[in-house]
Scaffold this active site. Structure first.
Site, PDB file in Angstrom:
ATOM      1  N   THR C  64       1.062  -2.254  -1.316  1.00 36.35           N
ATOM      2  CA  THR C  64       1.847  -1.613  -2.371  1.00 36.35           C
ATOM      3  C   THR C  64       0.962  -1.225  -3.550  1.00 36.35           C
ATOM      4  O   THR C  64       1.092  -0.131  -4.118  1.00 36.35           O
ATOM      5  CB  THR C  64       2.958  -2.586  -2.848  1.00 36.35           C
ATOM      6  OG1 THR C  64       3.732  -2.975  -1.724  1.00 36.35           O
ATOM      7  CG2 THR C  64       3.845  -1.941  -3.888  1.00 36.35           C
ATOM      8  N   HIS C  67      -0.898   1.947  -2.789  1.00 33.51           N
ATOM      9  CA  HIS C  67      -0.070   3.145  -2.935  1.00 33.51           C
ATOM     10  C   HIS C  67       0.098   3.514  -4.412  1.00 33.51           C
ATOM     11  O   HIS C  67       0.010   4.678  -4.785  1.00 33.51           O
ATOM     12  CB  HIS C  67       1.310   2.933  -2.297  1.00 33.51           C
ATOM     13  CG  HIS C  67       1.286   2.886  -0.807  1.00 33.51           C
ATOM     14  ND1 HIS C  67       0.831   3.918  -0.030  1.00 33.51           N
ATOM     15  CD2 HIS C  67       1.647   1.912   0.070  1.00 33.51           C
ATOM     16  CE1 HIS C  67       0.921   3.603   1.259  1.00 33.51           C
ATOM     17  NE2 HIS C  67       1.414   2.386   1.340  1.00 33.51           N
ATOM     18  N   GLU C  89       0.542 -10.573  -5.717  1.00 30.27           N
ATOM     19  CA  GLU C  89       0.279 -11.695  -4.799  1.00 30.27           C
ATOM     20  C   GLU C  89      -0.605 -12.690  -5.542  1.00 30.27           C
ATOM     21  O   GLU C  89      -1.829 -12.582  -5.513  1.00 30.27           O
ATOM     22  CB  GLU C  89      -0.427 -11.191  -3.538  1.00 30.27           C
ATOM     23  CG  GLU C  89       0.407 -10.180  -2.748  1.00 30.27           C
ATOM     24  CD  GLU C  89      -0.275  -9.721  -1.477  1.00 30.27           C
ATOM     25  OE1 GLU C  89      -1.489  -9.994  -1.311  1.00 30.27           O
ATOM     26  OE2 GLU C  89       0.393  -9.083  -0.642  1.00 30.27           O
TER      27      GLU C  89
END
Lengths: 367, 367, 367, 367
Positions: C64, C67, C89
């Site tokens: 993610t 992106h 994370e």
């Protein structure tokens, strides 16, 4: 392992019996009294329409065999048909196939399910054939596998993968009980497991639960020899005669508040006085061992309020437990050979029965 | 139902409390002795940051309330905080909302979960909040709902569908125990169910199991009044004082060999002497009632060999049990009103406590 | 690993922030265009009543993030709030606790769930909080963890066992997706598992499934670097660009007729043209990757007649997936460190984003 | 229902066939072309060792029969053995029992499973015999039941309770598909269920799901005659040609956000364009109907992110689906008779096949 002269002759027919009505070696319970008789002149079994005859390659001594052999209270309670060829934890090669049999062929390497389901009762029809209402029992109601040949219904043959040895195959029967217990406990990855009793089924349960993702397995026994094997298989071990089990278990399971799963394999009724204390709320206790008397259970505290489930197993679910074993043993994720501590000739049965009462795990006869 | 004059005044503020520190009606356990005191001058609760205040509309008498009221052994064992507003099976309208609350708004019609989960312990974090290690308890450790207003953490409010009445909502708490037991039994369509004990939870279980597809529900009780209600709800009933229960149950369950599921709701330890005989192999026994002493269980015969699972419940799974009830009650598939046998004013509490000891199912105070 | 001078100062306050309104390091997406800005003057977050502030210790780059960084079509579709501290994370130490928080305390080592559930919607109330209807998203709608400090609701903190490192803790978020997929597949001991796609989640799935008792794990990828890691973790590997995958898989699964479980982690829609052929009847396919277009499914052949179940996961079940990881990582049964191929300073972010596009598994920033 | 003269003679032998090699009535597909031939001189079947011969009492027309009869593309694709006695949804009385048969006796009232499992393949050995790799098919590969007598392996006989009529028993085969679908959906009490397609299986699913505790069942069809029956059975109905199905369904399921369970029984591929929109997150879609082409599935949105499970069924799980039916039909909780709209003589087969193409639910031949 050298094959003794007397055996060799029988072994020369690897895939087919040459004729019927030969004699064979067998360990026979002849009379309702302690002991058994080793014979070399026992008639070979005759195959029926839906049966197969299997040449036994490996067969292990089970606790049931010991009770029958010693003719103790439990042994008498089994009410075996006599005379009886004993033995039931076995593997071998199919050497004769009845005319009605489909799906099993001569030469196939198989292990045998020792509970013969009828296929028609309610449990059989609804996925619980292991709990058949009309169960045949190998080595108890039907002549067993302490012999060169054994006859069974074709539908109790489990085809062994090539990579699984006959010795391993002979242990699928007790190992399947451990798989069944693990299934019943709905073991989840990361779970802490308590195994009470490190006999053969307990030791296999240690291996299986670790292979199936248990975060830790804690094993209890009063026998240091067995505890030692459990430890070598990866368990954290406690001896109730020496250790503060409760403190030890709860310390290892601080985060969850107790073990998620406890497998009671010892059959010792005293265990039930304390085992609930080791289990976390909403945990599961699976009874595998058979205590000789009813035990008190604090329904209010342990079952209702703490939400613990008490369940149990007998035999093996057909055939998913066996297929799980086949995969795990073939993949070398479970090594059943590690619990075989002694390999003997059938003629040496007296030593075999002596061994299983002392410092041994599994004793196997190589045929 | 006519609203008595004294109540009406409080009822005039339908969605919002006009101020704080008013007085209200409340039934209060003031001292560690039998009885309770009805007061009209009890201070209204003060709402905290994560709390809501609920104006009580209906509240039912639970067995716990009876123990506290009578101050018997069980009542004393609960060790309630005193003085205590009793009562916890309730529904009402949210009239005040703390500043930290999200998702609950003034004017919402709600029923209350009476076990307050901490949200942080291992059970709370893994889907077992009903078995929280640090549980708050409405009407026991926290002031309860035999009052005009009750304060609870916002996260124990269950929004009621419009089609569910306040009376029905007040019974979601005991009904949720029955749902929990049914879930735990993994009831399947067509199953035969045995319900031991036809108090309110047992009677709700009769309805629920039939609504959930039970082939038949067999209900036991020694009280003809309650058995009569069970029968009117669709159960086949037996009175152990008069009937041969074993023969009756097994005859009704010939095809399967016993009931698939037994729910023990009576809490009578004697039940455990026979109940396993009524259950088929691989069936399930769920303990809901709390026997006052440990009971003997024949692990070998019933748990291991017959494969019966003994499990239990306390409280309600959050919130699936409640959502199941909401759907079934809204759809008129379960009619909780059928177990309400008496409706009283709170001031009439003495009669209420007398009724629940005799021929009554559920007694509800309309506020 | 040497700590750079700029960092050291912040690191000196191990359990408590000395004051508010300091500045900190952060990687910020400032504008709707490719790239991001590394700043050392970003204002530290201010803690709310139900929040905690966590000092980030380790934070990994997720797909993610890539992106968003590259601002490709997917990145734009996420519609992030801008300016945005990226990254989610992560693990760290709680340094500030809001006044309404219960159960989390300063100094606690935690990993963060990056999906913030509302707690009130139907999924949240019924055990599916991972599929909340009103989900907050760390590093997307809320400022994230590519920074010295991050603020989150207290209820998304997962306390780490002492034996779990910060680096491992930072990977619990992606690893939890793999656990979720494995749960959803109802993986059973002995099962054959196919993992399509050996990115970080796929590689963790290889380890996890083996730890959870898979008989074998077969992994597919077109990148030899990643396939190599998968093989070193115990998988049998195939490269669809070179190997006859179907023949290879079916040969490995002869006994069962195909894999029991397939995990699709690549998100490549082309995979769905063949993957059903590798799965046995009654097997399960779990979609983890997100194909950019609808894919054709042969309902008649694969779903109805062959009985295959197609299901999928997004995020992590709360909190059982995390507890499973905590147990397995603590017990050294899963080694998350083996998929960390690069460790960088946050200031070196450009190299980090370059690495994850090439021969790398997980890239972690040590703060 | 009066028995016509021609039939009566055969019916005079209630429990036993008097001899072999008589002729009987049968509807035979003789050539690969539309139509079938009604014969009164067809030879009766000869019983093998593990077989039984059943005197057919009731047999229903299935969609498969229609395809064979009309010899359309699907019918040809079944590749039936010719000449073939058609028909397979049947019940009757066992009149002859092969010598190897155990557990089935002459005179028993039975319904027949039409998929003959081999008992030896992996699915058969692990509880998925309904998905046998070597399946025999009554009325397709084996002579079927549009005849006075039918021969089947003994192990596909399901003994009917006395309270279940032959007509009801003949519908256990299609009804078992509905039970299987409901099991696969893991239907829970209170669930909202969508049934797409109100043919016989769909109509039975309406009844079954309501009997099993569904909060509501919503049924879709374009045929007003069938919708009318669905409504009379308790469903809320929509006609996609007239109604805004999406608005209607979502309005009925506001609380949960969509149906929990959808059963696709129509086999119309167009349904898959919209059906996912009606299902809540984490819900389940079970494919029962067989669309003639692959359908596009939005894996990212519906399967991964919304967590919907797409699964399917073919045939009936053995024998739990049948036992569930036996219990529910015996207890009058499901009335299979309500979907029988026409009862005919076998000689009147042309009218039967015409009826099932128009305004009819189930057409049954009484033998």
């Amino acid at each position: 392992m050298p094959t003794p002269p007397g055996t060799q002759q029988t072994r020369q027919h690897p895939t087919l019996r040459e004729g019927l009505h030969h004699n064979m070696r067998a360990l026979v319970k002849e009379r309702p009294a302690p002991g058994a008789v080793y014979r070399e002149d026992f008639p070979e079994p005759v195959c029926g329409g839906a049966d197969v005859v299997v040449r036994v390659e490996a067969v292990a001594i089970c606790g049931t065999d010991v009770h029958l052999y010693e003719w103790d209270r439990s042994g008498q309670d089994f009410r075996p048909k006599l005379p009886l060829v004993m033995g039931h934890e076995c593997s071998g090669v199919v050497v004769e196939v009845g005319p009605e049999v489909r799906g099993i062929r001569e030469g196939q390497r198989v292990a045998l399910e020792t509970h013969f389901p009828c296929g028609n009762c309610f449990p059989c029809r609804t996925g619980d054939a292991h709990n058949c209402l009309n169960m045949g029992l190998l080595g108890l109601r039907n002549d067993g596998a302490f012999a060169d040949y054994v006859k069974v219904p074709a539908n109790v043959c489990f085809p062994l993968p090539d990579a699984v040895s006959f010795e391993e195959g002979a242990l699928f029967e007790p190992a399947g009980v451990a798989v069944h217990a693990m299934q019943r406990a709905d073991l989840k990855p990361g779970d802490s497991v308590l195994v009470c009793g490190c006999g053969p089924i307990g030791l296999i349960a240690v291996q299986l639960c670790l292979a199936a993702g248990a975060g830790q397995v804690i094993a209890l026994d009063v026998n240091p020899y067995r505890l030692n094997i459990a430890e070598s298989l990866g368990a954290v071990v406690f001896n109730p005669l020496q250790d503060d089990v409760k403190a030890g278990v709860l310390d290892l399971c601080r985060r969850r508040g107790g073990v998620d799963v406890a497998l009671e394999v010892s059959g010792n009724p005293v265990v039930f006085e304390t085992i609930f204390d080791y289990i976390r709320r909403e945990g599961t206790l699976v009874a595998v061992g058979l205590p000789g008397r009813a035990v008190p259970v604090d329904i209010s505290r342990d079952i209702a309020k703490r939400g613990i489930t008490l369940t149990g197993v007998f035999g093996r679910r057909l055939w998913d437990t066996w297929e799980i074993l086949a995969s795990l043993v073939e993949a070398k994720r479970v090594d059943l050979g590690r619990i075989i501590t002694h390999r003997l000739e059938l003629a040496d049965f007296e030593r075999g029965f002596e061994l299983v009462r002392g410092d041994a795990a599994k004793v196997v006869f190589r045929m």
